[in-house]
Write a protein that holds these residues in place. Structure first.
Motif, mmCIF file in Angstrom:
data_model
loop_
_atom_site.group_PDB
_atom_site.id
_atom_site.type_symbol
_atom_site.label_atom_id
_atom_site.label_comp_id
_atom_site.label_asym_id
_atom_site.label_seq_id
_atom_site.Cartn_x
_atom_site.Cartn_y
_atom_site.Cartn_z
ATOM 1 N N TYR A 203 0.812 -1.212 0.000
ATOM 2 C CA TYR A 203 0.000 0.000 0.000
ATOM 3 C C TYR A 203 0.849 1.267 0.000
ATOM 4 O O TYR A 203 0.546 2.244 -0.691
ATOM 5 N N GLU A 207 0.327 4.920 -1.911
ATOM 6 C CA GLU A 207 -0.521 5.685 -0.985
ATOM 7 C C GLU A 207 -0.765 7.124 -1.433
ATOM 8 O O GLU A 207 -1.895 7.618 -1.405
ATOM 9 N N LYS A 211 -4.498 8.643 -2.271
ATOM 10 C CA LYS A 211 -5.104 9.737 -1.511
ATOM 11 C C LYS A 211 -5.361 10.954 -2.390
ATOM 12 O O LYS A 211 -6.257 11.757 -2.105
ATOM 13 N N ARG A 225 -10.086 -6.773 6.812
ATOM 14 C CA ARG A 225 -9.839 -5.371 6.467
ATOM 15 C C ARG A 225 -8.671 -4.796 7.260
ATOM 16 O O ARG A 225 -8.472 -5.128 8.417
ATOM 17 N N ASP A 227 -6.696 -1.561 8.851
ATOM 18 C CA ASP A 227 -6.872 -0.189 9.329
ATOM 19 C C ASP A 227 -6.050 0.766 8.476
ATOM 20 O O ASP A 227 -4.882 0.512 8.194
ATOM 21 N N ASP A 230 -8.882 2.186 2.962
ATOM 22 C CA ASP A 230 -10.322 2.246 2.714
ATOM 23 C C ASP A 230 -10.677 1.400 1.493
ATOM 24 O O ASP A 230 -10.974 1.928 0.415
ATOM 25 N N ALA A 231 -10.601 0.093 1.666
ATOM 26 C CA ALA A 231 -10.913 -0.827 0.560
ATOM 27 C C ALA A 231 -11.215 -2.205 1.134
ATOM 28 O O ALA A 231 -10.666 -2.589 2.177
#
Length: 318
Positions: A203, A207, A211, A225, A227, A230-231
């Motif tokens: 990620y 990133e 964003k 999931r 933290d 958002d996926a």
């Protein structure tokens, strides 16, 4: 007085024989050049071990070459029975040993512990008609060759993730069109220029562009999931894909059971220390501690899985 002296001597003998005192000096090999992930892991271990008072002296040595194969050969051939030496390795080495047709294997070393892991994400350009994992799966099943993937080196974790996605989607993994890049910047440029369909990496690599709204995450290769991301996972979307880029430590072959247990205990204490937890937070690594026999079993499973995938994409002959 003689009795007290004898008791004190016996107590000192117990202390000196304990694992914490036995590991007064340690060598950690990073089988890659300075600055990379394995080197960073070795040096973070060095700092945590010394700061925690677990080891008096830790030397980090770099032995680069062939995806870690050169370092592993040195560990196996030159350090046999040395209970004061460790080698950092990880997922990438599993594939490198196979694709380089290495004369040595991880089965010849002594598994100590898995330390960290980083899950993968699959992203597409924001303008892409692919909105989720089902769309990508449908595109692959329609024509696997038309879906252009990008990521790190051929045979590495990104490439294997693409093949596993294709298999889970019911497509022909041998026909995937994977374009490897040695640097994340090149991969990112190909994505932003819409020259590829999808990109795979940790990620953190994407990133900033995620964003900024220039890339869309269509799934995460985690069990549940994550933290801060958002996926959804791929499992949530009906694609049975779970994989992580993990890092671990191995020891030389020929250790006594006591030497092996001492090293496992030492690494376990380090991994639970505050300096190591601070290093994880600073570097964005996920704690994935797994030691001893449990790690050895995990390693066997990963070697079998990676070999199967690399054969399916033609990088390793059956």
């Amino acid at each position: 007085m003689r009795k007290l002296t004898a008791i004190a001597a016996a107590f000192l003998t117990i202390l000196v024989a304990s694992p914490g005192f036995a590991q007064s000096e340690l060598k950690i090999m990073a089988p890659a050049g300075p600055g990379g992930g394995w080197d960073q892991t070795a040096r973070a271990m060095q700092q945590a071990l010394i700061t925690s008072g677990l080891v008096r002296s830790v030397q980090v040595v770099n032995v680069p070459g062939a995806g870690g194969s050169v370092g592993l050969a040195q560990l196996i051939n030159s350090a046999r029975g040395d209970g004061h030496q460790l080698m950092v390795n990880g997922f990438v080495m599993v594939g490198a040993l196979l694709t380089n047709k290495s004369a040595v294997s991880l089965d010849q070393a002594t598994p100590i512990a898995r330390l960290t892991e980083e899950v993968e994400v699959i992203v597409v350009p924001a303008s892409s008609p692919i909105k989720d994992a089902k769309d990508l799966a449908a595109a692959l099943k329609a024509d696997a060759g038309k879906v252009r993937w990008t990521g790190g080196s051929a045979g590495g974790v990104d490439h294997i993730t693409a093949a596993l996605f294709a298999q889970a989607a019911g497509a022909d993994a041998s026909k995937i069109n994977y374009i490897p890049f040695s640097g994340g910047g090149e991969s990112l440029a190909a994505l932003l220029g819409a020259r590829v369909t999808a990109g795979i990496s940790g990620y953190g690599e994407y990133e900033g562009q995620i964003k900024a709204g220039k890339l869309r995450v269509i799934g995460v290769t985690a069990e549940k999931r994550v933290d801060g991301i958002d996926a959804p996972t791929f499992k949530e979307q009906g694609i049975d894909l779970v994989i992580a880029n993990w890092r671990s430590v191995m020891a030389p072959p020929g250790l006594t059971p006591q030497q092996r247990d001492d090293l496992i205990a030492l690494v376990d204490k380090m991994a639970k220390s505050q300096p190591w937890k601070d290093a994880l937070k600073q570097k964005g690594w996920d704690d994935a501690l797994l030691t001893g026999d449990a790690f050895a079993s995990f390693l066997q499973h990963e070697q079998q899985r990676v070999a199967g995938v690399l054969k399916s994409v033609g990088l390793v002959k059956p």
